[in-house]
Design a protein around this motif. Structure first.
Motif, PDB file in Angstrom:
ATOM      1  N   SER A   1       0.838  -1.360  -0.099  1.00  0.00           N
ATOM      2  CA  SER A   1      -0.017   0.107   0.072  1.00  0.00           C
ATOM      3  C   SER A   1       1.047   1.140   0.028  1.00  0.00           C
ATOM      4  O   SER A   1       2.091   1.301   0.311  1.00  0.00           O
ATOM      5  CB  SER A   1      -0.916   0.014   1.319  1.00  0.00           C
ATOM      6  OG  SER A   1      -0.141   0.080   2.277  1.00  0.00           O
ATOM      7  N   VAL A   2       0.068   2.401  -0.156  1.00  0.00           N
ATOM      8  CA  VAL A   2       0.957   3.551  -0.391  1.00  0.00           C
ATOM      9  C   VAL A   2       1.571   4.063   1.131  1.00  0.00           C
ATOM     10  O   VAL A   2       2.695   4.490   1.374  1.00  0.00           O
ATOM     11  CB  VAL A   2      -0.051   4.771  -0.829  1.00  0.00           C
ATOM     12  CG1 VAL A   2       0.580   6.115  -0.761  1.00  0.00           C
ATOM     13  CG2 VAL A   2      -0.567   4.344  -2.109  1.00  0.00           C
TER      14      VAL A   2
ATOM     15  N   MET B   1       4.564   1.773   1.714  1.00  0.00           N
ATOM     16  CA  MET B   1       5.679   2.479   0.960  1.00  0.00           C
ATOM     17  C   MET B   1       6.237   3.648   1.384  1.00  0.00           C
ATOM     18  O   MET B   1       7.657   3.908   1.683  1.00  0.00           O
ATOM     19  CB  MET B   1       5.203   2.748  -0.402  1.00  0.00           C
ATOM     20  CG  MET B   1       4.929   1.499  -1.448  1.00  0.00           C
ATOM     21  SD  MET B   1       6.429   0.435  -1.509  1.00  0.00           S
ATOM     22  CE  MET B   1       7.134   1.502  -2.703  1.00  0.00           C
ATOM     23  N   ARG B   2       5.379   4.641   2.296  1.00  0.00           N
ATOM     24  CA  ARG B   2       5.861   5.708   2.839  1.00  0.00           C
ATOM     25  C   ARG B   2       6.535   5.294   4.046  1.00  0.00           C
ATOM     26  O   ARG B   2       7.674   6.042   4.394  1.00  0.00           O
ATOM     27  CB  ARG B   2       4.721   6.532   3.316  1.00  0.00           C
ATOM     28  CG  ARG B   2       3.854   7.035   2.027  1.00  0.00           C
ATOM     29  CD  ARG B   2       2.812   7.957   2.518  1.00  0.00           C
ATOM     30  NE  ARG B   2       2.154   8.807   1.200  1.00  0.00           N
ATOM     31  CZ  ARG B   2       1.089   9.213   1.344  1.00  0.00           C
ATOM     32  NH1 ARG B   2       0.237   9.504   2.405  1.00  0.00           N
ATOM     33  NH2 ARG B   2       0.568   9.984   0.327  1.00  0.00           N
ATOM     34  N   ARG B   3       6.114   4.286   4.871  1.00  0.00           N
ATOM     35  CA  ARG B   3       6.835   4.004   6.093  1.00  0.00           C
ATOM     36  C   ARG B   3       8.244   3.420   5.630  1.00  0.00           C
ATOM     37  O   ARG B   3       9.282   3.643   6.469  1.00  0.00           O
ATOM     38  CB  ARG B   3       5.946   2.698   6.678  1.00  0.00           C
ATOM     39  CG  ARG B   3       4.688   3.643   7.428  1.00  0.00           C
ATOM     40  CD  ARG B   3       4.321   2.609   8.587  1.00  0.00           C
ATOM     41  NE  ARG B   3       3.530   1.381   8.022  1.00  0.00           N
ATOM     42  CZ  ARG B   3       2.400   1.123   7.264  1.00  0.00           C
ATOM     43  NH1 ARG B   3       1.624   2.076   7.678  1.00  0.00           N
ATOM     44  NH2 ARG B   3       2.136   0.081   6.828  1.00  0.00           N
TER      45      ARG B   3
END
Length: 881
Positions: free
Chosen positions: A271-272, A275-277
């Motif tokens: 998930s987005v 990916m951000r984490r």
């Protein structure tokens, strides 16, 4: 010679013939070789065409964009040497002579500020704005170059890290591959060695051995693998899917038109947010703010008494499968929805590296009482006085005289069977709160509650009756509560009154009045004549001043439930005594196992109140149920917490009842086994107030003995309804209604099902009737009464009659139908009944002392001369408690 033909120069394109032709000549361009770089160190050489730079011409044009001119027929050598970069367009001829060539339009010449000596080009001076613009462009170019160099450095470092990581992975894979090959080789060698040993043992065994043949059949080598072109076909390696590889499409690889058009490949991607984490963790690792090994977050996990595996995993932010694995290592087999105890959960939390916090359901009651009051917040409050004493000593009459009311006339049987709370306002403006307690022996719990919440105890003693059992009990309650005592010697107007005798008897129970040098105030009063009531009030106020009674009215109210009842049309009504704080309509309170919102408040005269301060008794309407007398009440902040506290207390009370019932049933069963089966009288009690029901239940339990006891199935407040009748029918129980009645439906049901409902208004009648019922359940006792003795002097054998003993009555008398014993050498050898009693040839009813008779026994003939016959009767006596 070469086979290839010599390449001819390409002819220019022309439009028509003649001297002036439209020609397209090949374009000359400069080319250079550039090496392009890609990721992972790859490069590629690319040929790039370089566009010529523009130059200013003296005519104001550019060298690369010259105006179209007419190409002459005979070009000069210099012009032929340099190929033209323009397309010359020659207009067609009209007539014999060609039209003169058109001259190009010259651009206006710029103003010449200075001259260039090398090319002779006139250049103008730059303005300040142009200079600033060029400087900004140069500065931006330098910044871009710095950023590009920094990015190149970061990319190089990242490539180095990636290369190092890939190298480590390759080494790890090679290592695992080598280990796997070595392991397989060792297994193959061991298998071959074992097979060789087995074959050798089989070869050495006798040919006829059945075991050898079976071993040969079982250990027959596997069929050789199929060969391809004389070489064994290589085995296809089993490829394990990578963790990051896309998963197969759900549904066995099938796809329909809709999914094909939608482009859904069922490939699970991150998930987005994930990916951000991941990017944030990578950035922190690059900046050195987070370590790869120590990046786990330590949480504080709250552990209740029981928690499911799924809830525990959710609170630790780990997978449920990992928690189940940890439990299996500990020897605990649990599913995802199975609850585990707090100790096991604590070990799991510690194993995962988190901290834990143990909580229980009882923690919800923490903080209910609020903070302690400071001395600056305390203000004086009225005293709470409990009036105690023996029954019929004038306690309620004394309160009626103080309040100018007539409560005694409303009491059934002339005795107080409820606990009352009243507040009296004196002419001076001072207020006193009185609690009236019953004097009957069954209301011990009420007197204990009154002494628990009181500040001063007024002991009422009749001058003509003296100290009685309940008076002594009241003295003990006052000493246990450690509150001051004031003695009110009542009924001094009667002729038989003797106050000195009362004071003398009080000394026997360690109550020393002031007249005898003690510290207990004694006041002689008369409730009927209203004598010395002012002195009693002054003594109470003086004692309260010594105690310095204070409370904080500016806080949430709290206190105790004095009495509770269920009224038709109003619901549960509780008489509460506010001990601190101020109670207002709309407050949400918890009283014992019940909660509710204060809808309306009434005083002891039935007037509506808007607030109730400390030491003030009020009747509260609005509770969800009827609380028990003596329960504490506290005002809480919202309905949610009140409901949670009440539900927790109800569950705890239910568990206590279940566990206590099971334990008592087990103990009772063991007792019945040892001592015989004890009988029980099942009873269902319904009363008007909680205190009366409690008192009746306690009195009935005290009536029980080892042989018979009262078993209370249910006790409650309110009228008798259909559910009570149903319960009584199922248990064959007696329904006792104290100051309540059954509704028409319950009355008809009880008449149809033959359920016994008994109504009472005086507690004496309840205990007497139940005592008689219990006595009827007792088994009767049998007493033996001696009649006489007879001596056998001769034995007769008579045909068809049997053996008949000729006897002489030596003592008492012998009766027909009585029980007899046959004694031989003072030893009982037979006990039975007489078959016949004759005097000569006649059957007689009785033979007295000094006469002879003939007797025969039922089913017994072994009688001898000299034996003694003892005659007696058995009497049945009804059991008593």
């Amino acid at each position: 010679m070469s086979d290839k033909k010599e390449a001819k120069p390409s002819k220019p394109l022309s439009l028509g013939g003649g001297a002036a032709k439209l020609e397209l000549k090949p374009k000359a361009a400069d080319a250079s070789l550039v090496r392009q770089k890609f990721s992972h160190g790859r490069t590629k050489a690319v040929t790039v065409e370089v566009k010529p730079k523009k130059r200013l011409t003296p005519t104001g044009g550019t060298a690369t964009a010259a105006p179209a001119t007419v190409a002459p027929a005979a070009a000069s050598p210099a012009a032929a040497a340099k190929p033209a970069r323009t397309l010359g367009i020659v207009p067609p001829r009209t007539g014999a002579a060609a039209a003169p060539a058109a001259k190009p339009v010259e651009a206006p010449r710029p103003t010449l500020d200075r001259r260039d000596g090398r090319q002779g080009i006139a250049l103008r001076a730059l303005t300040d704005e142009e200079k600033q613009s060029r400087l900004r462009a140069l500065e931006d170019a330098r910044k871009d170059a710095v950023v590009a160099r920094q990015r190149a450095v970061v990319d190089a470092e990242k490539r180095a890290v990636d290369e190092k990581k890939h190298q480590a992975e390759r080494e790890e894979r090679e290592k695992r591959t080598a280990e796997e090959e070595a392991r397989k080789k060792s297994e193959v060698d061991a298998k071959k060695k074992a097979e060789e040993q087995v074959q050798k043992r089989i070869a050495n065994a006798p040919p006829a051995s059945v075991a050898a043949r079976r071993a040969a059949e079982l250990l027959e080598p596997e069929a050789p693998e199929p060969k391809r072109f004389g070489v064994p076909a290589p085995k296809r390696p089993v490829l394990q899917p990578r963790r990051d590889a896309p998963r197969r499409r759900a549904g066995g690889g099938k796809i329909d038109v809709q999914r094909a058009l939608a482009g859904d490949d069922d490939v699970k991607v991150r998930s987005v947010a994930a990916m951000r984490r991941a990017n944030e963790r990578q950035r922190k690792r690059e900046l050195g703010l987070e370590d790869d090994d120590d990046g786990k977050i330590v949480r504080e996990v709250t552990i209740p008494e029981t928690i499911t595996v799924q809830e525990l995993a959710s609170r630790m932010a780990v997978r449920s499968a990992d928690v189940i694995k940890s439990l299996m290592k500990m020897g605990v087999m649990a599913t995802i929805n199975q609850p585990i105890d707090a100790d096991t959960a604590e070990l799991i939390v510690s194993e995962f590296g988190h901290t834990f916090k143990r909580v229980t359901e009882a923690d919800i009651e923490i903080g209910m009482e609020g903070v302690e009051d400071t001395p600056e917040q305390m203000l004086p409050r009225p005293p709470v006085v409990t009036v105690m004493g023996h029954v019929d000593h004038g306690k309620t009459s004394l309160l009626d005289a103080l309040r100018e009311t007539d409560v005694v006339a409303k009491e059934a049987g002339g005795i107080t069977q409820h606990i009352g709370a009243y507040q009296v306002t004196l002419p001076s403006g001072a207020k006193i709160t009185f609690l009236d307690t019953p004097g009957h022996e069954a209301f011990t719990a009420m007197r204990a509650r009154g002494a628990k919440v009181t500040d001063i105890v007024v002991l009422v003693v009749a001058a003509d009756d003296g100290i009685m059992p309940q008076t002594i009990e009241a003295i003990h309650h006052a000493k246990a509560a450690k509150v001051p005592l004031i003695v009110a010697i009542n009924k001094i107007d009667k002729p038989a009154a003797d106050s000195a005798r009362v004071r003398q008897e009080l000394l026997q129970h360690e109550v020393q009045v002031e007249e005898f040098g003690g510290d207990v105030l004694a006041v002689e009063v008369s409730a009927k004549m209203k004598t010395n009531l002012d002195k009693l009030e002054e003594g109470i106020l003086l004692q309260s001043e010594v105690l310095e009674l204070k409370a904080n009215p500016a806080r949430a109210a709290s206190g105790t439930v004095v009495e509770a009842r269920l009224e038709q049309g109003r619901g549960p009504v509780a008489t509460m005594l506010v001990l601190r704080g101020t109670l207002k309509p709309g407050d949400i309170l918890v009283a014992g196992n019940e909660w509710g919102r204060v809808r309306r408040m009434l005083d002891d005269h039935g007037h509506t109140l808007t607030s109730a301060g400390p030491a003030m008794p009020v009747e509260v309407i609005g509770l969800q149920g009827t609380p028990s007398a003596g329960d504490d009440f506290v005002v809480v902040e919202n309905e949610t917490r009140a409901r949670q506290i009440a539900e927790f207390r109800q569950r705890r009370a239910r568990q206590n009842v279940i566990s206590g019932g099971a334990r008592s049933s087990l103990e009772q069963m063991i007792k019945d086994i040892k001592e015989g089966v004890a009988k029980e009288l099942p009873v269902l009690i319904k009363g008007d107030v909680q205190g009366s029901v409690e008192a009746i239940a306690g009195a009935l339990k005290r009536l029980g003995t080892d042989n018979v006891a009262v078993r209370i199935l249910h006790q409650g407040v309110g009228g008798i309804n259909e559910s009570d009748v149903t319960l009584a029918k199922a248990s064959n129980a007696l329904i006792i209604g104290f100051n309540v009645r059954a509704n028409p439906q319950a009355r008809d049901m009880a008449k149809r099902d033959k359920v016994d409902i008994r109504y009472y208004s005086i507690i004496y009648n309840v205990t007497d009737d139940v005592k008689n019922l219990m006595a009827g359940l007792l088994s009767p006792t049998y007493h033996e009464r001696f009649l006489g003795n007879a001596e056998i002097r001769q034995v007769f054998r008579i045909t068809k009659t049997g053996t008949v003993a000729g006897c002489y009555v030596t003592d008492g008398a012998v009766k027909r139908g009585a029980k007899v014993r046959l004694l031989r050498d003072n030893v009982v050898i037979h006990e039975g009944s007489l078959k016949t009693l004759k005097r000569f040839k006649d059957e007689v009813r009785e033979v007295k002392q000094g006469f002879e008779c003939g007797m025969a026994f039922e089913n017994y003939d072994d009688i001898k001369v000299g034996d003694t016959i003892e005659c007696f009767e058995v009497e049945q006596v009804a059991g008593v408690l």
